[in-house]
Scaffold this motif. Structure first.
Motif, PDB file in Angstrom:
ATOM      1  N   SER A 257       6.447 -18.177   3.198  1.00 26.99           N
ATOM      2  CA  SER A 257       6.422 -19.386   4.009  1.00 26.99           C
ATOM      3  C   SER A 257       5.454 -20.396   3.413  1.00 26.99           C
ATOM      4  CB  SER A 257       5.986 -19.048   5.434  1.00 26.99           C
ATOM      5  OG  SER A 257       5.517 -20.196   6.115  1.00 26.99           O
ATOM      6  N   THR A 259       4.301 -22.958   5.079  1.00 30.97           N
ATOM      7  CA  THR A 259       3.283 -23.238   6.103  1.00 30.97           C
ATOM      8  C   THR A 259       2.160 -22.215   6.062  1.00 30.97           C
ATOM      9  OG1 THR A 259       4.508 -24.586   7.686  1.00 30.97           O
ATOM     10  CG2 THR A 259       2.906 -23.057   8.610  1.00 30.97           C
ATOM     11  N   ARG A 263      -1.566 -23.348   5.308  1.00 30.96           N
ATOM     12  CA  ARG A 263      -2.545 -23.055   6.367  1.00 30.96           C
ATOM     13  C   ARG A 263      -3.729 -22.281   5.797  1.00 30.96           C
ATOM     14  NH1 ARG A 263       0.567 -20.586  11.030  1.00 30.96           N
ATOM     15  NH2 ARG A 263       0.878 -22.758  11.667  1.00 30.96           N
ATOM     16  N   GLU A 283      12.263 -27.248   7.898  1.00 26.33           N
ATOM     17  CA  GLU A 283      10.957 -27.844   8.163  1.00 26.33           C
ATOM     18  C   GLU A 283       9.799 -26.988   7.675  1.00 26.33           C
ATOM     19  OE1 GLU A 283      10.674 -28.947  12.268  1.00 26.33           O
ATOM     20  OE2 GLU A 283      12.315 -30.397  12.121  1.00 26.33           O
ATOM     21  N   ASP A 284      10.070 -25.936   6.896  1.00 21.17           N
ATOM     22  CA  ASP A 284       8.979 -25.087   6.436  1.00 21.17           C
ATOM     23  C   ASP A 284       7.967 -25.909   5.652  1.00 21.17           C
ATOM     24  OD1 ASP A 284       7.490 -22.747   5.988  1.00 21.17           O
ATOM     25  OD2 ASP A 284       8.438 -22.456   4.029  1.00 21.17           O
ATOM     26  N   GLY A 285       6.706 -25.661   5.894  1.00 23.72           N
ATOM     27  CA  GLY A 285       5.625 -26.362   5.194  1.00 23.72           C
ATOM     28  C   GLY A 285       5.094 -27.558   5.937  1.00 23.72           C
ATOM     29  N   VAL A 287       4.253 -28.079   9.188  1.00 22.27           N
ATOM     30  CA  VAL A 287       3.111 -27.786  10.059  1.00 22.27           C
ATOM     31  C   VAL A 287       1.875 -27.445   9.226  1.00 22.27           C
ATOM     32  CG1 VAL A 287       2.201 -26.180  11.778  1.00 22.27           C
ATOM     33  CG2 VAL A 287       4.534 -27.079  12.009  1.00 22.27           C
ATOM     34  N   GLY A 288       2.070 -26.617   8.191  1.00 16.38           N
ATOM     35  CA  GLY A 288       0.940 -26.226   7.342  1.00 16.38           C
ATOM     36  C   GLY A 288       0.329 -27.400   6.607  1.00 16.38           C
ATOM     37  N   THR A 290       0.379 -30.475   7.574  1.00 13.94           N
ATOM     38  CA  THR A 290      -0.314 -31.274   8.577  1.00 13.94           C
ATOM     39  C   THR A 290      -1.688 -30.682   8.890  1.00 13.94           C
ATOM     40  OG1 THR A 290       1.807 -31.930   9.529  1.00 13.94           O
ATOM     41  CG2 THR A 290      -0.138 -32.238  10.904  1.00 13.94           C
ATOM     42  N   GLU A 291      -1.761 -29.369   8.998  1.00 16.18           N
ATOM     43  CA  GLU A 291      -3.051 -28.713   9.221  1.00 16.18           C
ATOM     44  C   GLU A 291      -3.993 -28.952   8.042  1.00 16.18           C
ATOM     45  OE1 GLU A 291      -2.720 -24.630  10.367  1.00 16.18           O
ATOM     46  OE2 GLU A 291      -1.193 -25.050  11.897  1.00 16.18           O
ATOM     47  N   THR A 299      -2.766 -34.666   0.921  1.00 16.03           N
ATOM     48  CA  THR A 299      -1.398 -34.144   0.928  1.00 16.03           C
ATOM     49  C   THR A 299      -0.408 -35.177   0.417  1.00 16.03           C
ATOM     50  OG1 THR A 299      -1.108 -34.839   3.230  1.00 16.03           O
ATOM     51  CG2 THR A 299      -1.906 -32.595   2.856  1.00 16.03           C
ATOM     52  N   ALA A 316       7.190 -33.232   7.547  1.00 16.92           N
ATOM     53  CA  ALA A 316       5.746 -33.406   7.361  1.00 16.92           C
ATOM     54  C   ALA A 316       5.329 -34.848   7.638  1.00 16.92           C
ATOM     55  CB  ALA A 316       5.341 -33.003   5.943  1.00 16.92           C
TER      56      ALA A 316
END
Length: 345
Positions: A257, A259, A263, A283-285, A287-288, A290-291, A299, A316
């Motif tokens: 993953s 994300t 993360r 949408e993988d990645g 959320v990560g 964004t964190e 980023t 993202a």
């Protein structure tokens, strides 16, 4: 359309396709030449392409199709260990969208899993809009002016990069712009069948200046090296700066993953984290990434103008996880610039 010279495999692929109500077999041909003749008449939504064909091989057929009548292509790889795998990867570079394992006999163990992967990939890729390949991507000058935006607040210490559909050629282009003495370690997630990951790392290693290999548990990442998440394992950076491989359950159906990688890098490197999210469906990645940005990292997302599939970068951007959006040809030079800043510090 199925393009496969083996009668047995062609029938097996036809049987696999018939098992999915979302798919209808438009044609099944035994050579690239026949596929090119039939293409204007059949106009399939997606093509299953063998690489090892009599006469014109699948790589040249992919080039011709993408130049003359662009159509989503899924490469069916005969083996992950022989020379044809490198040809399969080059077919991705020529415009094919994904590569999957060639099916084995119905009575053979693992058949149904491979069959389901083929069905899923054919259906998903049939939905991808493709464009005519013209060698190099056209880049809008207005977009290339964006690197003048605010630089990262801290000198980056580690680069994490991820991609899915359309990823192998995109990664080759980005990493190919980095010098062999790039001062950051690179941690990489590419969504691809587990059986292909070693071959993918070897293929990428032969294309870019940096040394590329599958990540190993407990390694301390070194500058100028690319660590690829192995098949069916999450790749993480521990707070102690050591690589970890995890068999934890998939996140959003993905293992590895993006994300989970982002993360972990956000937690380990904070403001010194550098993250890049390239083309990919889903949408993988997002959320990560964004964190990572919220933790102070820098980023970059691939701009819609060059992404084969804008799903992952778009997610993202929607979440506020992108410090900067760049067309693909500008990402590598930007990363090289950030690396020179680190080297000069």
């Amino acid at each position: 359309m199925i393009v496969e010279d083996s009668t047995v495999v062609r029938r097996l692929l036809a049987h696999i396709v018939s098992g999915d109500p979302r798919l209808v077999l438009a044609a099944a041909v035994a050579s690239a030449e026949e596929a090119l003749r039939e293409l204007p008449r059949v106009r399939p939504d997606v093509i299953s392409m063998d690489i090892r064909l009599p006469g014109m091989d699948g790589l040249e057929a992919t080039r011709r199709i993408m130049a003359e009548q662009p159509t989503p292509i899924v490469v069916i790889a005969d083996s992950v260990r022989d020379s044809t795998f490198g040809i399969s990867m080059n077919a991705l570079k020529a415009g094919a969208l994904s590569v999957v394992e060639k099916p084995v006999g119905i009575e053979t163990g693992g058949h149904e899993q491979i069959a389901e992967t083929i069905r899923t990939q054919l259906y998903i890729m049939s939905q991808v809009p493709v464009i005519r390949q013209r060698g190099t991507l056209a880049v809008r000058p207005r977009l290339l002016a964006e690197p003048a935006q605010r630089p990262p607040p801290q000198q980056p210490a580690v680069l994490a990069i991820a991609a899915s559909t359309g990823g192998p050629p995109a990664l080759a282009q980005v990493l190919g712009a980095l010098p062999a003495d790039y001062p950051l370690p690179v941690l990489l997630v590419q969504h691809m069948g587990a059986a292909f990951m070693e071959g993918f790392a070897s293929w990428l290693n032969g294309l870019v200046p940096l040394k590329v290999a599958l990540a190993q548990e407990g390694e301390v990442p070194q500058p100028g090296r690319v660590y690829v998440a192995p098949g069916d394992r999450h790749l993480l950076l521990s707070p102690q700066g050591v690589l970890r491989l995890s068999s934890e359950k998939p996140l959003a159906s993905q293992r590895p993953s993006a994300t989970i990688l982002f993360r972990s890098v956000a937690a380990a490197a904070g403001e010194r984290a550098l993250g890049v999210l390239l083309t990919g469906m889903g949408e993988d990645g997002a959320v990560g990434l964004t964190e990572m940005r919220r933790a102070g990292g820098y980023t970059i997302t691939e701009h819609e103008s060059t992404a084969v599939v804008y799903g992952m970068p778009a997610a993202a951007v929607r979440l506020g996880g992108s410090s900067l959006s760049l067309p693909l040809p500008a990402i590598g030079p930007r990363l090289a610039q950030l690396g020179r800043r680190e080297a000069q510090a």
